[in-house]
Design a protein around this motif. Structure first.
Motif, PDB file in Angstrom:
ATOM      1  N   UNK A  98     -23.982 -26.396 -44.871  1.00 55.23           N
ATOM      2  CA  UNK A  98     -23.085 -27.351 -45.515  1.00 55.23           C
ATOM      3  C   UNK A  98     -21.712 -27.007 -44.886  1.00 55.23           C
ATOM      4  N   UNK A  99     -21.364 -26.063 -44.787  1.00 61.32           N
ATOM      5  CA  UNK A  99     -20.071 -25.415 -44.174  1.00 61.32           C
ATOM      6  C   UNK A  99     -19.712 -26.140 -42.828  1.00 61.32           C
ATOM      7  N   UNK A 100     -20.807 -25.901 -41.906  1.00 66.14           N
ATOM      8  CA  UNK A 100     -20.774 -26.470 -40.668  1.00 66.14           C
ATOM      9  C   UNK A 100     -20.496 -27.870 -40.439  1.00 66.14           C
ATOM     10  N   UNK A 101     -21.220 -28.607 -41.307  1.00 65.85           N
ATOM     11  CA  UNK A 101     -21.348 -30.102 -41.513  1.00 65.85           C
ATOM     12  C   UNK A 101     -19.582 -30.316 -42.086  1.00 65.85           C
ATOM     13  N   UNK A 102     -19.092 -29.777 -42.941  1.00 69.55           N
ATOM     14  CA  UNK A 102     -17.978 -29.945 -43.362  1.00 69.55           C
ATOM     15  C   UNK A 102     -16.966 -29.747 -42.283  1.00 69.55           C
ATOM     16  N   UNK A 103     -17.064 -28.770 -41.405  1.00 73.67           N
ATOM     17  CA  UNK A 103     -16.213 -28.274 -40.536  1.00 73.67           C
ATOM     18  C   UNK A 103     -16.086 -29.205 -39.226  1.00 73.67           C
ATOM     19  N   UNK A 104     -17.296 -29.788 -38.839  1.00 77.23           N
ATOM     20  CA  UNK A 104     -17.349 -30.852 -37.771  1.00 77.23           C
ATOM     21  C   UNK A 104     -16.760 -32.286 -38.500  1.00 77.23           C
ATOM     22  N   UNK A 105     -16.880 -32.602 -39.565  1.00 79.71           N
ATOM     23  CA  UNK A 105     -16.420 -33.626 -40.333  1.00 79.71           C
ATOM     24  C   UNK A 105     -14.841 -33.586 -40.303  1.00 79.71           C
ATOM     25  N   UNK A 106     -14.187 -32.171 -40.522  1.00 86.04           N
ATOM     26  CA  UNK A 106     -12.952 -31.897 -40.623  1.00 86.04           C
ATOM     27  C   UNK A 106     -12.286 -32.503 -39.226  1.00 86.04           C
ATOM     28  N   UNK A 107     -12.996 -32.539 -37.938  1.00 84.54           N
ATOM     29  CA  UNK A 107     -12.269 -32.509 -36.954  1.00 84.54           C
ATOM     30  C   UNK A 107     -12.269 -34.353 -36.496  1.00 84.54           C
ATOM     31  N   UNK A 108     -12.881 -34.934 -37.499  1.00 81.37           N
ATOM     32  CA  UNK A 108     -12.693 -36.366 -37.205  1.00 81.37           C
ATOM     33  C   UNK A 108     -14.094 -37.148 -36.845  1.00 81.37           C
ATOM     34  N   UNK A 109     -15.053 -36.440 -36.729  1.00 80.79           N
ATOM     35  CA  UNK A 109     -16.244 -36.871 -36.366  1.00 80.79           C
ATOM     36  C   UNK A 109     -17.363 -37.122 -37.559  1.00 80.79           C
ATOM     37  N   UNK A 110     -18.144 -37.885 -37.404  1.00 79.98           N
ATOM     38  CA  UNK A 110     -19.072 -38.429 -38.652  1.00 79.98           C
ATOM     39  C   UNK A 110     -20.241 -37.407 -38.461  1.00 79.98           C
TER      40      UNK A 110
END
Length: 262
Positions: free
Chosen positions: A230-242
């Protein structure tokens, strides 16, 4: 085998491996017996394994995605669960993809991808000189290998062109490294294991820079643990990726995929 005063039998090898705590003693014995060039060599191989050296380091190779990848002391051994990461990368790739394998280690993932995607333009990078030496050996004729920290050594011409960005970053939290099996903790480079306080330090750096390297519609793929997903998903989303998470119960593997909007 050539003659020897007291050659080890197959049963001897199994017995010694089992006594040393090897769970798959019979399978390992068969591999060591087939690799040995004679009784003395077999005894040396068994001794190295009994002393705790990873089986793959003893043999000089690891099997990954159906291919043999050269590995050796001080180099990270590719895990079977990471085959799921490769499968997801293949599924995300267009017909003639530009592929980058960051934190490439021995080059196992890149070699597997190049086998599955023969039309790929492959680039791989790692910060560890020992890993780079093995990667250049395993990826000879398949792609370019660079030595340096994450994106730093990659040619600038790749910016905005990468279709598949594979980053098998270290993700073990620092305080958990000492809980790993001795084979990993003692014989593999700590930089390939330790992901910082929560295990996501390197992933954050990759996720922040990835959008500038990905082509429209291109994807970043990383492996993580179930508890970090969940945190990894949030981290990658924060970079502008879906972002999205995919899981293999069979391989106990969790992969987060972040796609740049087309």
């Amino acid at each position: 085998m050539s003659s020897s005063a007291t050659p080890l039998t197959a049963l001897d090898v199994v017995t010694r491996l089992r006594a040393a705590g090897c769970v798959f003693a019979e399978d390992e014995a068969a591999l060591l017996l087939s690799a040995a060039t004679g009784p003395a060599h077999l005894a040396a191989l068994v001794s190295r394994r009994v002393d705790g050296l990873p089986l793959e380091h003893v043999l000089g190779w690891a099997e990954f995605c159906g291919i043999r990848v050269a590995v050796g002391p001080g180099v990270f051994v590719p895990r079977r669960r990471t085959e799921f990461l490769v499968r997801q990368a293949v599924a995300a790739a267009p017909a003639r993809p530009v592929v980058v394998d960051l934190c490439c280690g021995s080059g196992a993932l890149g070699a597997a991808l190049a086998t599955a995607l023969p039309a790929a333009e492959l680039h791989a990078a790692d910060v560890d000189p020992a890993a780079v030496r093995y990667a250049r050996r395993n990826l000879a004729g398949l792609g370019e290998v660079y030595e340096g920290d994450l994106f730093a050594p990659l040619p600038g011409s790749l910016r905005g062109r990468v279709d598949v960005l594979l980053a098998n970053v270290p993700y073990v939290p620092t305080h958990d490294v000492e809980l790993l099996p001795a084979e990993a903790r003692v014989h593999e480079p700590r930089a390939a294991l330790d992901g910082g306080g929560d295990g996501l330090d390197v992933m954050r750096r990759v996720a922040a820079a990835a959008p500038g390297w990905l082509a429209p519609g291109g994807s970043l793929l990383v492996e993580t643990s179930e508890r970090q997903a969940a945190l990894a998903e949030e981290t990658i989303g924060a970079g502008g990726l879906a972002p999205r998470v995919v899981v293999s119960e069979e391989l106990y593997a969790t992969v987060v995929i972040g796609t740049r909007p087309a």
